[in-house]
Design a protein around this motif. Structure first.
Motif, PDB file in Angstrom:
ATOM      1  N   GLY B 113      76.991  60.546 -12.607  1.00 56.94           N
ATOM      2  CA  GLY B 113      77.838  59.365 -12.745  1.00 56.94           C
ATOM      3  C   GLY B 113      77.475  58.598 -14.017  1.00 56.94           C
ATOM      4  O   GLY B 113      78.346  58.174 -14.782  1.00 56.94           O
ATOM      5  N   ALA B 114      76.166  58.460 -14.254  1.00 59.65           N
ATOM      6  CA  ALA B 114      75.702  57.780 -15.468  1.00 59.65           C
ATOM      7  C   ALA B 114      76.217  58.509 -16.705  1.00 59.65           C
ATOM      8  O   ALA B 114      76.625  57.881 -17.693  1.00 59.65           O
ATOM      9  CB  ALA B 114      74.177  57.724 -15.487  1.00 59.65           C
ATOM     10  N   LEU B 115      76.237  59.852 -16.632  1.00 64.31           N
ATOM     11  CA  LEU B 115      76.744  60.640 -17.756  1.00 64.31           C
ATOM     12  C   LEU B 115      78.220  60.304 -18.023  1.00 64.31           C
ATOM     13  O   LEU B 115      78.619  60.105 -19.173  1.00 64.31           O
ATOM     14  CB  LEU B 115      76.575  62.133 -17.442  1.00 64.31           C
ATOM     15  N   ASN B 116      79.010  60.201 -16.951  1.00 69.56           N
ATOM     16  CA  ASN B 116      80.413  59.772 -17.101  1.00 69.56           C
ATOM     17  C   ASN B 116      80.489  58.449 -17.866  1.00 69.56           C
ATOM     18  O   ASN B 116      81.283  58.289 -18.793  1.00 69.56           O
ATOM     19  CB  ASN B 116      81.061  59.558 -15.727  1.00 69.56           C
ATOM     20  N   GLY B 117      79.656  57.507 -17.429  1.00 70.59           N
ATOM     21  CA  GLY B 117      79.663  56.173 -18.038  1.00 70.59           C
ATOM     22  C   GLY B 117      79.244  56.213 -19.498  1.00 70.59           C
ATOM     23  O   GLY B 117      79.837  55.535 -20.347  1.00 70.59           O
ATOM     24  N   LEU B 118      78.231  57.037 -19.806  1.00 78.76           N
ATOM     25  CA  LEU B 118      77.747  57.107 -21.185  1.00 78.76           C
ATOM     26  C   LEU B 118      78.798  57.758 -22.097  1.00 78.76           C
ATOM     27  O   LEU B 118      79.004  57.311 -23.225  1.00 78.76           O
ATOM     28  CB  LEU B 118      76.424  57.882 -21.243  1.00 78.76           C
TER      29      LEU B 118
END
Lengths: 253, 335
Positions: B113-118
């Motif tokens: 999910g963090a990767l999506n955000g980044l």
């Protein structure tokens, strides 16, 4: 607060350059705001007024140039940095969140909370009370601090954004085209807030297109044209016609 | 002004202030309508079945709603449910530490999910497009992780009972037919926590502001990018939790597990009053939306309408979404 006998400018911006890709929006502009003074920043569309202000408030970072606050060199990288210095801004396009209540807007980014260990929760009651009192204090009456901003008129919204800036602004208040979409009565109110702010010891940068409004409150004018500084003029040294000519570049004074 | 007029005004005010009220009334009305038409519908068996059927989508909807309120979408959650399900399965079926299983099943989807955000922050592309891509990428990751095979077990390990056991303590107290399961408690617990975060904390205030007017939020010193990344992490973590609940329920997980759940969750959020454009909504509303869709499914199937067979239920969901969107818009203008 040391407005009397202190002649260090609140803000001095020196040789500010800002490029967006190949476009030079500001080309070595200087700006000075003295203690307890209303400075009107004038210029046509695209002259660079908003860009200059957004650099001062941390929304943009300058390509080069130096900013001094109360005589000391400072780096303003984020809006939070600007606020920490006591600079509060009312943007024409970025004022309030319409879907949120007056209180939640008023305290956005500096909410009052209760704390217990690692937990925090909003102190809604206290924020409601302070919002109501702070707005009443500057002459803005609201029906309910819990009311959503989308229910208010344009003038009421502008008043709340200014009321918020007045309440939290310790040193410098920046108003970006605050009168552009208002009725005559609402405009008069906003101009009164500017005069009141000055009487309270604040300095004000007032950005406008309207020379008539500018003349009603300004101590000094700074004029930009096509990203360059045209000049600084004291209130009594120029007429309204001079200002218009300077803005459009018809002649120099 | 007459008393009736004042009451109407207060009611409208109430409708406008709390986005959850409208969908809640709809839920109750629809449940009662089905109860009148279908013998035996009005029972705890129906209620518990409706709730048990929501735990997967309901948990995912929590994260999706947070994210939508901050103005972003996450279409990759369906694949993240499978990621969570497999990680939980692999680390429990042959013994191993249940705690490690849970941590991995929640942490890995949260990191994805963090990767999506980044990616959103680095590229500035719409999250709809980014997560449409990562949906397929994560699904590919699931395939690699699992070798394409189904994982299942017949063992009723204690950890599965913790996440999806019969709540006999409660069921025995209630009239016959009640079949509540522990997954419900996890879901409702998370709903309450995130509803609280959204409405009563500084972070929640920032989420609303970021979705409502990102420029104004940034100008007031709110870290818009951070809020969005954190919400993507929440969205991923909730998908991971859903994977845990799902495997505990069915004790099986396959590559396609969770497919389509992203659209169900977005539908539930919208039915529950969350604006597609962000800035307004509630976790409780999303929960009501999930329950509403589940109630419709249960009722429509049992009504046995010739032209709406159980297989054609999606059409009913479609009608509900459109009706809810129109209704919400109407309330917003009128109240």
């Amino acid at each position: 607060m040391s407005s009397n006998g202190n002649d260090t400018p609140v803000v001095r911006m020196e040789n500010i350059v800002k490029r967006f890709g190949t476009v030079t929006a500001l080309d070595g502009v200087d700006l000075t705001v003295n203690q307890q003074e209303v400075l009107c920043l004038l210029g046509d569309n695209g002259a660079g007024k908003s860009t200059l202000i957004k650099i001062l408030t941390g929304v943009y970072t300058p390509t080069s140039g130096q900013i001094y606050f109360e005589g000391k060199p400072v780096q303003i990288r984020t809006p939070a940095d600007a606020r920490a210095l006591g600079i509060e801004t009312v943007y024409q396009d970025l004022a309030l969140v319409n879907l949120m209540s007056i209180t939640r807007n008023f305290f956005l980014g500096r909410e009052l909370v209760h704390r217990l260990g690692p937990f925090n929760w909003l102190d809604v009651k206290e924020m409601d009370r302070r919002t109501h009192d702070a707005l009443a204090d500057v002459g803005i009456e609201i029906r309910s601090p819990g009311e959503k901003v989308e229910k208010l008129s344009g003038g009421e919204r502008q008043s709340i954004a200014i009321g918020r800036a007045l309440h939290f602004g310790a040193r410098l208040l920046i108003l970006d085209e605050p009168t552009s979409a208002l009725s005559v009565a609402e405009t008069r109110k906003v101009l009164t807030y500017i005069t009141n702010a000055k009487e309270r010891g604040l300095s004000v940068i007032f950005i406008t297109h309207n020379m008539h409004h500018a003349r009603m409150v300004a101590d000094r004018y700074t004029i930009l044209r096509q990203g360059k500084l045209v000049g600084n003029y004291d209130r009594d040294d120029v007429t309204q016609e001079d200002l218009a000519d300077l803005i459009m570049g018809v002649r120099e004074v | 002004m007459s008393t009736a007029a004042i009451t109407t005004k207060t009611f409208r005010h109430w409708l406008a202030r709390s986005p959850v009220v409208g969908p809640l009334i709809t839920l109750v009305v629809i449940f009662l309508l089905f109860s009148v038409r279908i013998p035996g519908f009005f029972s705890l068996r129906t209620v518990s079945n409706i709730i048990n059927a929501t735990t997967l989508v309901g948990t995912v909807t929590i994260g999706i709603t947070m994210l939508m309120i901050s103005g972003e979408f996450d279409l990759s959650v369906g694949a993240l449910v499978a990621v969570g399900g497999y990680l939980f399965a692999f680390n429990t079926i042959d013994g191993g530490s249940p705690l490690l299983a849970i941590v991995l099943a929640v942490l890995v989807p949260a990191l994805l999910g963090a990767l999506n955000g980044l990616i959103l922050i680095w590229t500035g592309m719409p999250s709809f497009i980014i997560t449409l891509g990562t949906l397929s990428i994560f699904r590919g990751g699931v395939w690699l992780l699992s070798g394409g095979s189904l994982v299942q077990t017949l063992d009723r390990l204690p950890v599965y009972e913790v996440f999806n056991g019969r709540l006999d303590v409660l069921n025995d107290l209630l009239p016959a037919g009640a079949n509540f399961r522990s997954a419900m408690l996890w879901m409702f617990g998370l709903v309450l926590i995130f509803q609280y975060v959204l409405t009563r904390t500084r972070y929640g205030n920032h989420v609303m502001a970021v979705g409502g007017n990102p420029g104004a939020a940034r100008a007031q010193g709110v870290n818009v990018k951070l809020v969005k990344v954190v919400n993507f992490i929440i969205s991923g973590a909730m998908a991971g939790v859903a994977g845990v609940l799902l495997f505990s329920q069915f004790r099986s997980v396959r590559v396609a597990t969770g497919a389509g759940v992203e659209l169900d969750a977005i539908a539930a959020a919208v039915v529950g009053g969350t604006l597609l454009s962000g800035g307004s909504g509630s976790i409780l509303g999303g929960m009501v939306g999930v329950l509403l869709i589940s109630t419709l499914r249960s009722g429509v199937v049992r009504l046995n309408i010739p032209f709406i067979p159980a297989d054609n239920f999606e059409a009913v969901v479609g009608v509900t979404i459109v009706a809810a969107a129109v209704l919400n818009h109407w309330i917003r203008r009128r109240a």
